[in-house]
Enzyme design. Structure first.
Site, PDB file in Angstrom:
ATOM      1  N   THR A 211      21.869 -99.763  27.633  1.00  0.00           N
ATOM      2  CA  THR A 211      23.014 -99.532  26.752  1.00  0.00           C
ATOM      3  C   THR A 211      23.881-100.749  26.957  1.00  0.00           C
ATOM      4  OG1 THR A 211      23.079 -97.108  26.715  1.00  0.00           O
ATOM      5  CG2 THR A 211      25.185 -98.177  26.691  1.00  0.00           C
ATOM      6  N   ARG A 239      18.662 -86.469  18.922  1.00  0.00           N
ATOM      7  CA  ARG A 239      19.354 -86.371  20.223  1.00  0.00           C
ATOM      8  C   ARG A 239      20.518 -87.381  20.266  1.00  0.00           C
ATOM      9  NH1 ARG A 239      20.478 -90.260  24.533  1.00  0.00           N
ATOM     10  NH2 ARG A 239      20.633 -89.124  26.485  1.00  0.00           N
ATOM     11  N   GLY A 241      23.335 -89.001  22.920  1.00  0.00           N
ATOM     12  CA  GLY A 241      23.716 -89.109  24.334  1.00  0.00           C
ATOM     13  C   GLY A 241      25.218 -89.247  24.503  1.00  0.00           C
ATOM     14  N   ASP A 242      25.590 -89.797  25.635  1.00  0.00           N
ATOM     15  CA  ASP A 242      27.015 -89.893  25.964  1.00  0.00           C
ATOM     16  C   ASP A 242      27.728 -91.070  25.290  1.00  0.00           C
ATOM     17  OD1 ASP A 242      25.301 -91.540  27.605  1.00  0.00           O
ATOM     18  OD2 ASP A 242      27.096 -92.106  28.716  1.00  0.00           O
ATOM     19  N   THR A 261      26.772 -96.217  31.366  1.00  0.00           N
ATOM     20  CA  THR A 261      25.351 -96.359  31.057  1.00  0.00           C
ATOM     21  C   THR A 261      24.569 -95.507  32.037  1.00  0.00           C
ATOM     22  OG1 THR A 261      23.438 -97.833  31.183  1.00  0.00           O
ATOM     23  CG2 THR A 261      25.374 -98.529  32.406  1.00  0.00           C
ATOM     24  N   GLY A 264      22.414 -89.875  29.841  1.00  0.00           N
ATOM     25  CA  GLY A 264      23.563 -89.427  29.064  1.00  0.00           C
ATOM     26  C   GLY A 264      23.943 -87.974  29.197  1.00  0.00           C
TER      27      GLY A 264
HETATM   28  N1  ASP Z   1      23.637 -93.356  28.239  1.00  0.00           N
HETATM   29  C1  ASP Z   1      22.673 -93.667  27.224  1.00  0.00           C
HETATM   30  C2  ASP Z   1      22.192 -92.390  26.609  1.00  0.00           C
HETATM   31  O1  ASP Z   1      21.982 -91.440  27.317  1.00  0.00           O
HETATM   32  C3  ASP Z   1      21.516 -94.420  27.745  1.00  0.00           C
HETATM   33  C4  ASP Z   1      21.855 -95.536  28.669  1.00  0.00           C
HETATM   34  O2  ASP Z   1      22.964 -95.757  29.040  1.00  0.00           O
HETATM   35  O3  ASP Z   1      20.964 -96.223  29.044  1.00  0.00           O
HETATM   36  O4  ASP Z   1      21.961 -92.368  25.429  1.00  0.00           O
END
Ligand code: ASP
Length: 354
Positions: A211, A239, A241-242, A261, A264
């Site tokens: 990310t 889906r 994520g965060d 990162t 998530g």
């Molecule tokens: N946090 C991101 C997600 O879950 C992925 C990442 O940070 O690598 O989508």
């Protein structure tokens, strides 16, 4: 003078005690406030980088891209532009780099698409914008910013977000723009592993992360944060994520900014980005303590892993992570970029002596 050196000695003792109390397995660099508070830009490009997955040539290319992102953001700060401009400029460079899991280099979903999420937050106004599940937006961070600045909403998803991009003149590209062989291979590997284990339970290793994010403190003391991602390899269609969730993957207020990162789902459940800044605001924790508590204690205790970058309004910064590496860097008013990748790479947190 005596008083000053006494204060210094007490601070040094406190620092040594705090440092020696830190679990050594955890990768955290102590936050230090520069003597004179001035503009600063902090970036990350994912906590999913491991030594086995990165040859020397790729590491060198990644460092060049991190450097370019820092310089792009720094140029905005030097021009006296607001923190959010610096954040967006740095993230655009990282999104355009095929090395990182955001926009151009995004990972694939289980069914072979690239699905992008991003968000921004302006600490001075408390405004935020986010987008999720888009397939055609060249620079998702610019669309997140357009949502913040030109809509009545905070988050738009999917086709509605892409229609808004079209209306706003945010560049759309053919979905094939996001296809890179490296990411396609990663998906094939993940699918084989899933079939072998027959678990089908989704991602469980840090190799699935990546990310990009940036934080800036501008000359007027305003903070901003932004995060952009392709999500996690082999994620389910739809889906989210965060990264586009304000308070989970991104947060900025008057005294603290965060871009996260990692896995998530755990960052969403713990409201990680907001929790770090809430600890600074209400619990009297320093940027470093708050970052360490959430990233290296609360998230691992819940079963997750990853990292974050955190920046305070006094210029203090923290880069906690509990994986093998996290692409990371910062640049201060002197315009000298500092970058690091693995946990044993030293990232100096004060400007180089002249
Ligand atoms: N946090 C991101 C997600 O879950 C992925 C990442 O940070 O690598 O989508």
């Amino acid at each position: 003078m005596e008083k000053m050196s006494g204060t210094f000695a007490a601070a040094a003792v406190a620092f040594v005690l705090a440092w020696s109390a830190m679990p050594q397995a955890l990768a955290i660099e102590p936050a230090q406030a520069p003597a004179v508070v001035s503009s600063v830009l902090v970036i990350h490009a994912g906590a999913g980088v491991g030594r086995s997955g990165l040859d020397e040539e790729s590491a060198a290319a990644a460092r060049i891209a991190l450097d370019a992102a820092l310089r792009a953001g720094h140029a905005r700060l030097q021009e006296g532009k607001p923190a959010l401009d610096a954040v967006a400029a740095a993230i655009v460079v990282l999104e355009d780099a095929p090395q990182f899991n955001a926009a151009r280099g995004a990972v694939f979903t289980h069914d072979g698409r690239n699905e992008l999420d991003a968000s921004v937050m302006d600490g001075a106004s408390g405004k935020a914008g986010a987008i999720a599940g888009v397939h055609r937006v060249k620079n998702p961070v610019l669309l997140a910013r357009a949502v913040m600045e030109h809509s009545r909403h905070v988050m738009l998803v999917g086709e509605g977000a892409e229609q808004f991009a079209h209306e706003q003149g945010v560049e759309l590209v053919d979905p094939s723009y996001f296809r890179t062989e490296k990411r396609w291979e990663e998906l094939q590997k993940a699918l084989r592993r899933e079939a072998d284990s027959q678990a089908g339970a989704g991602p469980s290793a840090t190799a699935y992360f990546g990310t990009v994010g940036a934080l800036a403190l501008d000359a007027r003391g305003r903070l901003a944060a932004g995060t952009s991602t392709g999500g996690m390899v082999n994620k389910r269609y739809g889906r989210v994520g965060d990264s586009p969730i304000i308070g989970a993957g991104t947060w900025a207020d008057a005294r603290c900014a965060v871009s996260a990162t990692g896995w998530g789902e755990f960052y969403i459940r713990t409201a990680a980005a907001h929790d770090i800044c809430a600890r600074v605001a209400y619990a009297g924790q320093t940027i470093s303590e708050a970052a360490d508590t959430v990233i290296n204690r609360i998230i691992p205790a819940a079963g997750g892993s990853g990292g974050a970058i955190v920046l305070g309004a006094d210029g203090s910064m923290a880069f906690p992570f509990n994986t093998e590496g996290m692409y990371r860097g910062w640049i201060g008013a002197d315009g000298v970029p500092h970058v690091a990748i693995f946990s044993d790479d030293i990232l100096p947190l004060t400007p180089d002596p002249e």
